[in-house]
Write a protein that holds these residues in place. Structure first.
Motif, PDB file in Angstrom:
ATOM      1  N   HIS A 245     -39.235 -19.153 -12.154  1.00  0.00           N
ATOM      2  CA  HIS A 245     -38.022 -19.877 -11.745  1.00  0.00           C
ATOM      3  C   HIS A 245     -38.011 -21.305 -12.300  1.00  0.00           C
ATOM      4  O   HIS A 245     -37.716 -22.262 -11.581  1.00  0.00           O
ATOM      5  N   ALA A 246     -38.370 -21.440 -13.565  1.00  0.00           N
ATOM      6  CA  ALA A 246     -38.284 -22.758 -14.214  1.00  0.00           C
ATOM      7  C   ALA A 246     -36.825 -23.203 -14.154  1.00  0.00           C
ATOM      8  O   ALA A 246     -35.915 -22.375 -14.281  1.00  0.00           O
ATOM      9  N   PRO A 247     -36.591 -24.505 -13.947  1.00  0.00           N
ATOM     10  CA  PRO A 247     -35.194 -24.945 -13.854  1.00  0.00           C
ATOM     11  C   PRO A 247     -34.447 -24.674 -15.160  1.00  0.00           C
ATOM     12  O   PRO A 247     -34.990 -24.870 -16.248  1.00  0.00           O
ATOM     13  N   ALA A 248     -33.216 -24.197 -15.002  1.00  0.00           N
ATOM     14  CA  ALA A 248     -32.409 -23.892 -16.195  1.00  0.00           C
ATOM     15  C   ALA A 248     -32.044 -25.194 -16.894  1.00  0.00           C
ATOM     16  O   ALA A 248     -32.022 -26.267 -16.276  1.00  0.00           O
ATOM     17  N   LEU A 249     -31.759 -25.104 -18.190  1.00  0.00           N
ATOM     18  CA  LEU A 249     -31.315 -26.278 -18.953  1.00  0.00           C
ATOM     19  C   LEU A 249     -30.019 -26.796 -18.370  1.00  0.00           C
ATOM     20  O   LEU A 249     -29.162 -26.006 -17.961  1.00  0.00           O
ATOM     21  N   ASN A 250     -29.864 -28.089 -18.367  1.00  0.00           N
ATOM     22  CA  ASN A 250     -28.602 -28.662 -17.910  1.00  0.00           C
ATOM     23  C   ASN A 250     -27.564 -28.486 -19.029  1.00  0.00           C
ATOM     24  O   ASN A 250     -27.704 -29.075 -20.104  1.00  0.00           O
ATOM     25  N   PRO A 251     -26.537 -27.654 -18.797  1.00  0.00           N
ATOM     26  CA  PRO A 251     -25.567 -27.378 -19.866  1.00  0.00           C
ATOM     27  C   PRO A 251     -24.721 -28.596 -20.229  1.00  0.00           C
ATOM     28  O   PRO A 251     -24.072 -28.610 -21.275  1.00  0.00           O
ATOM     29  N   ASN A 252     -24.763 -29.638 -19.358  1.00  0.00           N
ATOM     30  CA  ASN A 252     -23.942 -30.826 -19.637  1.00  0.00           C
ATOM     31  C   ASN A 252     -24.633 -31.838 -20.532  1.00  0.00           C
ATOM     32  O   ASN A 252     -24.032 -32.843 -20.900  1.00  0.00           O
ATOM     33  N   THR A 253     -25.913 -31.592 -20.854  1.00  0.00           N
ATOM     34  CA  THR A 253     -26.633 -32.581 -21.675  1.00  0.00           C
ATOM     35  C   THR A 253     -27.290 -31.915 -22.895  1.00  0.00           C
ATOM     36  O   THR A 253     -28.484 -32.084 -23.132  1.00  0.00           O
ATOM     37  N   PRO A 254     -26.505 -31.156 -23.678  1.00  0.00           N
ATOM     38  CA  PRO A 254     -27.131 -30.432 -24.788  1.00  0.00           C
ATOM     39  C   PRO A 254     -27.813 -31.359 -25.801  1.00  0.00           C
ATOM     40  O   PRO A 254     -28.885 -31.026 -26.313  1.00  0.00           O
ATOM     41  N   SER A 255     -27.223 -32.541 -26.051  1.00  0.00           N
ATOM     42  CA  SER A 255     -27.824 -33.431 -27.062  1.00  0.00           C
ATOM     43  C   SER A 255     -29.182 -33.924 -26.577  1.00  0.00           C
ATOM     44  O   SER A 255     -30.170 -33.925 -27.322  1.00  0.00           O
ATOM     45  N   ARG A 256     -29.193 -34.332 -25.314  1.00  0.00           N
ATOM     46  CA  ARG A 256     -30.452 -34.803 -24.736  1.00  0.00           C
ATOM     47  C   ARG A 256     -31.500 -33.676 -24.740  1.00  0.00           C
ATOM     48  O   ARG A 256     -32.663 -33.885 -25.081  1.00  0.00           O
TER      49      ARG A 256
END
Ligand code: GLU
Length: 307
Positions: A245-256
């Motif tokens: 259950h690793a935290p999912a990537l934040n879809p709002n910060t793709p560049s970061r």
């Protein structure tokens, strides 16, 4: 430019992409694009009980948001049974495959009696499955390894690696007792079908590479080159994985997300690139790719890399 280079990212749809999976996606993308090649995506959905509904779509959408656009159609392993079955039949005709109904307990006992490493899974030979066919219920199919000898392959970061497959691993399963196809079989057949030349993936899969090389040899397939990337671990040292259950990537910060993945891969994106668009960051990465800078202790702690 070498148009024949083909790389791939092959996620299992067991959850959403996390920082560790992004490393494999970015590493495989940039490595093959740097070589002027094509990047493919394959969804490894051969294990329905582990597949999470909606995960495939979510993964494909996340890749898109990160500017990681694949060059050909997405391959789904769940649609490849015919190819897997016909390769098994070929191996059976070559007498390289045999049926086995040994239980895990029997295998462990056999290994103990013969002082084999416990990881080695050689059939005890006592299960004696007469007249089994590839469609028989409750029967695993194992690939013979006694004639594999020493398998040698190159990893771009680790140099030449050698495995005495028969001693270290034993005869391994290509079709499971529950009728599902094993990862080893699917990955080798799919890489061949897509003419993959560059396998870039996490180092947790390094242990499988000798098995895959042997299977390729049995089927007379050309071997791709290998680059195994470090894993991202949580602060407790555990590998980030969808199962943990690793935290999912934040879809709002793709560049970061991309910027940090590149930094974790030992590349040196300028701070100003944090504010660039995903295509700009990827274009920078492809023009400035230094695979030799990828760290290879086998893991990187996530909080170091996000610092
Ligand atoms: N499906 C595997 C995973 O998600 C990757 C397989 C591969 O790259 O060979 O870890």
């Amino acid at each position: 430019m070498c148009p024949a280079s083909v790389g791939r990212f092959a996620p299992s749809p067991t959850g959403r992409l996390h920082a560790g999976s992004l490393l494999a996606a970015v590493g495989s993308y940039v490595h093959v694009k740097y070589h002027g090649g094509q990047w493919l995506v394959r969804i490894e959905d051969i294990d329905p009980p582990r597949t999470e509904p909606g995960a495939s779509d979510d993964i494909l959408q996340t890749l898109n948001q990160h500017g990681l656009l694949h060059d050909g159609p997405v391959l789904f392993q769940s649609q490849r049974s015919e190819a897997y079955e016909s390769a098994l039949q070929q191996l059976l005709n070559q007498d390289l495959l045999y049926p086995c109904r040994c239980s895990r307990a029997q295998l462990l006992e056999h290994a103990r009696l013969h002082h084999y490493p416990m990881a080695r899974s050689l059939c005890t030979g006592t299960c004696d499955v007469r007249g089994a066919t590839l469609t028989s219920a409750d029967t695993a199919w194992r690939l013979r390894t006694e004639m594999a000898g020493e398998i040698q392959f190159q990893d771009a970061l680790r140099g030449t690696l050698t495995s005495s497959l028969h001693q270290e691993v034993g005869d391994f399963v290509l079709k499971r007792r529950d009728g599902l196809y094993a990862y080893q079989l699917a990955v080798v057949l799919d890489d061949e079908a897509s003419r993959v030349t560059e396998v870039v993936r996490g180092v947790d899969l390094l242990d499988n590479t000798a098995r895959q090389c042997w299977l390729m040899q049995c089927l007379n397939f050309a071997r791709p080159s290998y680059l195994h990337l470090p894993l991202v671990t949580a602060a407790n040292g555990q590998k980030l994985s969808k199962q943990n259950h690793a935290p999912a990537l934040n879809p709002n910060t793709p560049s970061r997300n991309l910027w940090h993945a590149l930094a974790a891969l030992g590349q040196t994106p300028e701070p100003a690139l944090l504010h660039a668009s995903p295509p700009e960051i990827l274009a920078w990465a492809c023009a400035n790719w230094h695979p030799e800078r990828i760290p290879h202790p086998d893991s990187i702690q996530q909080n170091c890399y996000l610092a």
